[in-house]
Scaffold this motif. Structure first.
Motif, short mmCIF file in Angstrom:
data_model
loop_
_atom_site.label_atom_id
_atom_site.label_comp_id
_atom_site.label_asym_id
_atom_site.label_seq_id
_atom_site.Cartn_x
_atom_site.Cartn_y
_atom_site.Cartn_z
N UNK A 68 0.77 -1.25 0.18
CA UNK A 68 0.04 0.18 0.03
C UNK A 68 0.94 1.34 -0.07
N UNK A 69 2.06 1.08 0.89
CA UNK A 69 2.97 2.45 0.78
C UNK A 69 3.47 2.70 -0.55
N UNK A 70 4.04 1.45 -1.09
CA UNK A 70 4.55 1.53 -2.43
C UNK A 70 3.68 2.21 -3.40
N UNK A 71 2.27 1.96 -3.46
CA UNK A 71 1.28 2.15 -4.54
C UNK A 71 0.92 3.52 -4.17
N UNK A 72 0.68 4.06 -2.95
CA UNK A 72 0.53 5.29 -2.37
C UNK A 72 1.68 6.37 -2.92
N UNK A 73 2.77 6.01 -2.69
CA UNK A 73 3.99 6.65 -2.98
C UNK A 73 4.05 7.02 -4.36
N UNK A 74 3.81 5.94 -5.44
CA UNK A 74 3.72 6.28 -6.72
C UNK A 74 2.63 6.93 -7.15
N UNK A 75 1.58 6.99 -6.54
CA UNK A 75 0.34 7.59 -6.97
C UNK A 75 0.34 9.07 -6.42
N UNK A 76 1.08 9.44 -5.58
CA UNK A 76 0.99 10.70 -4.86
C UNK A 76 0.98 12.02 -5.89
N UNK A 77 1.66 11.95 -6.93
CA UNK A 77 1.53 13.02 -7.77
C UNK A 77 0.16 13.39 -8.24
N UNK A 78 -0.30 12.16 -8.73
CA UNK A 78 -1.76 12.22 -9.11
C UNK A 78 -2.76 12.58 -7.95
N UNK A 79 -2.47 11.92 -7.23
CA UNK A 79 -3.52 12.32 -5.85
C UNK A 79 -3.38 13.71 -5.51
#
Length: 322
Positions: free
Chosen positions: A44-55
């Protein structure tokens, strides 16, 4: 990240307590859950880190829904992976995995929202102003005492000290809520130590070591001066021979490391003011950086005899915008 890790593991511990047949079965259940929860949490942390710019580009409500959705989807993916490879934990149902991932994300988002509200700008600003106000009268009192000690014996040096003091108070009038360039903080510390040298003479020696640290790194105002004051008044001044105050600045990856070392008497001084100043700086660092900053202070015994007091600070390496 640390709070996220602790929060999710606390939820896993509570779930293990509910699932277990009794309190004695809790440890077994928690270990079994951890074998599934830890990879899930890291995924989850890896996915959220990768998606941070979009979020970050989305509205707040949509971004929160996206975080919960991503957590649920990554939980489904991991549960499917467990089942595919036939590992322990593969019996976790897809629906339960999605619910756990989404619920954990929702609870952590709620916690961070409450924390952000507790540390709202108005409250943080008031605390910063109060903490800085504690430093200024103490600094004024000690600085004036230093000048008074020179007026009768060495009036010319006292005049120079008053000029230094006036310059220092001009700096003190700055807004304590804004980060300042490291170069300004170092210049202020040099002026303060020059004032103390007028009083202590050759008993106070200063060794500066600034290695490859950009001058425009942003640091909190008055981060070092109270620590220098402690080093002079509680460390070097009580020693008949004086001592050398060492200040070391170094860049390590994305952090700025600061080390302040001064000799001290063998017996602990037990000064309340010493520890109050350290607690003051630590709280101000928490307000500026939260868990990203660290301050450690301890008295160390030297192999050749004697002792030294060390203060080590680590803060994020952030450039100050012009």
């Amino acid at each position: 990240m640390l709070r996220t890790l602790l929060g999710v593991n606390a939820m896993a511990a509570a779930a293990a307590l509910v699932r277990g047949a009794g309190f004695g079965d809790w440890a077994t259940q928690f270990v079994a859950l951890s074998a599934w929860v830890q990879p899930l949490l890291l995924l989850n942390l890896l996915v959220l880190a990768a998606a941070a710019p979009l979020l970050l580009s989305w509205p707040l409500a949509l971004a929160r829904a996206g975080v919960i959705g991503l957590a649920a989807l990554s939980s489904l993916f991991l549960a499917d992976a467990w089942r595919f490879f036939g590992l322990d934990g593969g019996d976790v149902s897809f629906m339960r995995a999605a619910l756990f991932g989404g619920l954990a994300a929702a609870l952590m988002l709620a916690y961070f929202a409450l924390r952000a509200r507790a540390f709202s700008p108005a409250i943080a600003e008031a605390r910063l102003l109060a903490l800085t106000a504690r430093i200024r009268p103490h600094f004024l009192f000690n600085s004036l005492n230093a000048v008074l000690g020179l007026i009768r014996s060495e009036p010319r040096r006292a005049e120079t000290a008053l000029e230094e003091l006036a310059e220092l108070f001009r700096v003190l009038m700055r807004d304590p809520r804004e980060l300042l360039p490291l170069a300004d903080e170092i210049a202020f510390c040099r002026q303060y130590l020059d004032l103390e040298k007028l009083r202590l003479g050759e008993r106070l020696r200063v060794d500066w070591d600034v290695r490859d640290v950009p001058a425009n790194v942003a640091v909190p105002p008055l981060m070092l001066q109270p620590l220098l004051e402690n080093a002079v008044y509680h460390g070097i001044e009580p020693l008949a021979e004086g001592g050398t105050l060492q200040l070391r600045f170094a860049r390590e990856d994305d952090s700025l490391r600061i080390e302040l070392i001064n000799p001290c008497a063998s017996a602990p001084q037990g000064s309340g003011g010493h520890h109050m100043a350290i607690a003051n700086i630590r709280e101000r660092l928490d307000l500026f950086y939260d868990l990203e900053a660290r301050l450690d202070a301890r008295q160390e015994t030297l192999p050749e005899g004697g002792c030294q007091f060390c203060v080590r600070i680590a803060i994020p390496l952030r450039r100050r915008q012009p």
